[in-house]
Design a protein around this motif. Structure first.
Motif, mmCIF file in Angstrom:
data_model
loop_
_atom_site.group_PDB
_atom_site.id
_atom_site.type_symbol
_atom_site.label_atom_id
_atom_site.label_comp_id
_atom_site.label_asym_id
_atom_site.label_seq_id
_atom_site.Cartn_x
_atom_site.Cartn_y
_atom_site.Cartn_z
ATOM 1 N N ALA A 83 7.226 43.302 35.723
ATOM 2 C CA ALA A 83 7.623 44.294 34.828
ATOM 3 C C ALA A 83 7.034 45.142 36.284
ATOM 4 O O ALA A 83 7.842 46.346 35.775
ATOM 5 N N SER A 84 6.376 45.047 36.808
ATOM 6 C CA SER A 84 5.641 46.538 37.461
ATOM 7 C C SER A 84 4.645 45.709 39.151
ATOM 8 O O SER A 84 4.525 44.850 38.493
ATOM 9 N N GLY A 85 4.423 46.306 39.787
ATOM 10 C CA GLY A 85 3.585 46.178 40.807
ATOM 11 C C GLY A 85 1.958 46.304 40.942
ATOM 12 O O GLY A 85 1.280 45.456 40.477
ATOM 13 N N GLN A 86 1.613 46.823 39.164
ATOM 14 C CA GLN A 86 0.499 47.315 38.402
ATOM 15 C C GLN A 86 0.187 45.681 37.565
ATOM 16 O O GLN A 86 -0.679 45.388 37.476
ATOM 17 N N ALA A 87 1.807 45.491 36.940
ATOM 18 C CA ALA A 87 1.430 44.368 36.091
ATOM 19 C C ALA A 87 1.177 42.416 36.322
ATOM 20 O O ALA A 87 0.377 41.748 36.200
ATOM 21 N N GLY A 130 -7.398 52.695 49.996
ATOM 22 C CA GLY A 130 -5.973 52.142 48.806
ATOM 23 C C GLY A 130 -5.479 52.872 47.770
ATOM 24 O O GLY A 130 -5.802 53.621 47.674
ATOM 25 N N TYR A 131 -4.543 52.071 47.163
ATOM 26 C CA TYR A 131 -3.866 52.774 45.851
ATOM 27 C C TYR A 131 -3.831 53.156 44.875
ATOM 28 O O TYR A 131 -4.879 52.223 44.723
ATOM 29 N N HIS A 132 -4.752 53.810 44.370
ATOM 30 C CA HIS A 132 -5.312 54.474 43.852
ATOM 31 C C HIS A 132 -4.765 53.479 42.167
ATOM 32 O O HIS A 132 -5.997 53.893 41.454
ATOM 33 N N VAL A 176 -3.388 40.035 49.832
ATOM 34 C CA VAL A 176 -2.942 41.110 50.382
ATOM 35 C C VAL A 176 -1.836 41.956 49.736
ATOM 36 O O VAL A 176 -0.918 41.115 48.942
ATOM 37 N N ASP A 177 -2.356 43.310 48.605
ATOM 38 C CA ASP A 177 -1.102 43.569 49.009
ATOM 39 C C ASP A 177 -0.249 44.502 50.115
ATOM 40 O O ASP A 177 -1.166 45.581 50.398
ATOM 41 N N ALA A 178 0.869 44.063 49.707
ATOM 42 C CA ALA A 178 1.385 44.283 51.349
ATOM 43 C C ALA A 178 2.578 44.144 50.662
ATOM 44 O O ALA A 178 3.649 44.719 52.127
ATOM 45 N N HIS A 221 3.352 42.563 45.706
ATOM 46 C CA HIS A 221 3.314 43.376 45.868
ATOM 47 C C HIS A 221 4.775 44.848 45.079
ATOM 48 O O HIS A 221 5.114 43.567 44.089
ATOM 49 N N SER A 222 4.822 45.687 45.137
ATOM 50 C CA SER A 222 5.481 46.335 44.108
ATOM 51 C C SER A 222 7.207 46.619 44.554
ATOM 52 O O SER A 222 7.286 47.084 45.966
ATOM 53 N N THR A 223 7.467 45.058 44.461
ATOM 54 C CA THR A 223 9.344 45.478 44.329
ATOM 55 C C THR A 223 10.247 46.468 43.848
ATOM 56 O O THR A 223 10.900 47.058 44.856
ATOM 57 N N SER A 224 9.147 48.443 43.589
ATOM 58 C CA SER A 224 9.298 48.887 42.693
ATOM 59 C C SER A 224 10.096 49.439 45.068
ATOM 60 O O SER A 224 10.999 50.788 44.515
ATOM 61 N N LYS A 225 9.193 49.415 45.842
ATOM 62 C CA LYS A 225 9.198 50.022 46.598
ATOM 63 C C LYS A 225 10.558 49.704 47.824
ATOM 64 O O LYS A 225 11.355 49.553 47.719
ATOM 65 N N TYR A 226 10.375 49.021 48.887
ATOM 66 C CA TYR A 226 11.274 48.584 49.860
ATOM 67 C C TYR A 226 11.733 47.144 48.929
ATOM 68 O O TYR A 226 13.156 47.116 49.595
HETATM 69 C C1 LIG Z 1 3.383 52.144 44.221
HETATM 70 C C2 LIG Z 1 2.660 50.580 44.523
HETATM 71 C C3 LIG Z 1 1.830 50.114 43.652
HETATM 72 C C4 LIG Z 1 2.009 50.086 41.682
HETATM 73 O O1 LIG Z 1 3.160 49.246 41.698
HETATM 74 P P1 LIG Z 1 4.151 50.192 40.684
HETATM 75 O O2 LIG Z 1 5.398 48.769 40.829
HETATM 76 O O3 LIG Z 1 4.430 51.601 40.189
HETATM 77 O O4 LIG Z 1 4.009 49.805 39.860
HETATM 78 C C5 LIG Z 1 0.252 49.314 43.950
HETATM 79 N N1 LIG Z 1 0.006 49.117 45.199
HETATM 80 C C6 LIG Z 1 1.196 49.811 46.541
HETATM 81 C C7 LIG Z 1 0.445 49.583 47.850
HETATM 82 C C8 LIG Z 1 1.753 50.652 46.250
HETATM 83 O O5 LIG Z 1 2.694 51.639 46.860
#
Ligand SMILES: *Cc1c(COP(=O)(O)O)cnc(C)c1O
Length: 399
Positions: free
Chosen positions: A89-93, A112-114, A166-168, A188-193
């Protein structure tokens, strides 16, 4: 008439992004349909207990388990990431699912990511873990959490006992392929790229084996953190163009970071007023030849591009990513610059087709108050440069 399959064609990146799921397109539509059904009609008595029906197609039962679009998406994502993809559902999940999967006693992480640190805190309430530094010695059962290219400490990859995730998020394929460097799990957080259009929250774990991906999927059914049906469709739509977007964004970002860096140290440069840019940080500007451990007498000097055995070209073969940070001359300037630029919108997040700028201290008070994070989209380089010239001038003249 017979046809080749995507496997026999040995296709490469963008072809796979467009066709890896062709065999799973069960309707005649060229573009996948938006399927939102949570439940599926069973084809025959006993279908509920069989994953694949007599026609060779999956038996879809309930959308928390799987759906046709999610299968298609995960096949495509698996091909692009060189592993077996499980969406969330999200990168956090996705990150939380990785903790549940590995049940680590200790997690080695630095900065890194808070949000990752927030996840560790929540997890810690139910399952006591120690958080250690990535340079501490590891024991069996430890989990090493690396963010790349944000905190690219490549030198730890040789450590055998710990599992390495690795959080890529900042370097999706084709910019980086962490499995080639021997990591155990990629997040990966697919919310991004991957999503790329600032319209679909989502996350991804990539496992090196089908068995591990199956374990993750079985847990996901009960964690309930599945990617929603509309987000699944949006993401499948978006990954078709991943390469052209990300490679171009990375090229523009590197050029813009280098140009802004010309004004580093508060210099006036090419229309940028003096006393506005303190420094610019991007992997493309890092000096990898400056090793912190000096070469001992009689020892071979480290080759260019290596930092404690870390070859940056190997870590990010496809480019350094479209995110960089700028330290302004003063914290007041950093707070205001997101609102004096026009094309760069004042917003958090990254990886979308539109450029964003954020005063990072606002969301993460561990950061320098003079720092803004910039995510470059698909606007033209010259227009972005002009936006900075005007925005920085406005900053100085309206001070
Ligand atoms: C945004 C982000 C997350 C969290 O992803 P969400 O999709 O917002 O839950 C985790 N790691 C990195 C490096 C991010 O930029």
């Amino acid at each position: 008439m017979t046809r080749d399959t995507i496997e026999t064609l040995e296709s490469s990146f963008s072809t796979l992004a467009l066709h890896a799921d062709d065999e799973f397109a069960f309707a005649s539509d060229v573009a996948p349909g938006i399927g939102v059904s949570t439940t599926f009609r069973m084809g025959y008595v006993g279908a509920v207990s069989e994953r694949v029906g007599p026609n060779g197609r999956p038996n879809y039962i309930y959308s928390r388990d799987t759906t046709n679009n999610r299968d298609r998406l995960e096949i495509v994502l698996g091909k692009l990431t060189e592993g077996h993809a499980v969406t969330y559902a999200s990168g956090q999940a996705a990150g939380f699912a990785a903790l549940v999967h590995y049940k680590p006693r200790r997690v080695a992480i630095r900065g890194g990511y808070h949000g990752t640190h927030g996840s560790l805190k929540v997890y810690n309430r139910h399952h006591a873990i120690d958080v250690i530094d990535i340079d501490d010695p590891y024991e069996e059962g430890d989990l090493v959490w690396i963010e790349s290219p944000h905190n690219p400490e490549g030198e730890i990859f040789g450590n055998a006992n710990a599992k390495i995730i690795v959080d890529a998020t900042f370097a999706p394929p084709p910019l980086s392929y962490p499995f080639r460097l021997g990591v155990d799990l990629v997040m990966h957080s697919t919310s991004k790229y991957f999503s790329g259009h600032s319209d679909g929250l989502g996350g991804l774990l990539v496992a090196p084996s089908a068995e591990q991906a199956t374990e993750l999927r079985e847990d996901r059914v009960y964690l309930g953190s599945v990617l929603g049906s509309l987000e699944t469709w949006l993401l499948l739509r978006s990954v078709r163009t991943l390469k052209v977007r990300v490679v171009q964004q990375s090229i523009t970002a590197e050029a813009l970071a280098r140009w802004l860096n010309g004004a580093s140290g508060g210099k006036a440069y090419d229309g940028i007023p003096a006393k506005t840019i303190h420094s610019v940080r991007h992997a493309s500007l890092q000096d990898f030849t400056a090793s912190p451990s000096p070469t001992a007498p009689g020892q071979e000097p480290k080759p260019s591009g290596c930092h404690q055995g870390w070859d940056v070209a190997k870590q990010n073969p496809g480019g350094f990513g479209a995110c960089f940070s700028v330290l302004l001359y003063t914290s007041a300037q950093a707070r205001k610059i997101p609102f004096t630029l026009t094309l760069h919108q004042p917003a958090t997040s990254l990886g979308g087709v539109e450029s964003l700028i954020e005063w990072r201290y606002g969301v993460d008070p561990s950061q320098d108050e003079r720092l803004v994070r910039v995510s470059i989209g698909l606007e033209e380089l010259d227009d972005l440069k002009e936006d900075w010239r005007r925005g920085l001038k406005r900053l100085v003249y309206e001070e």
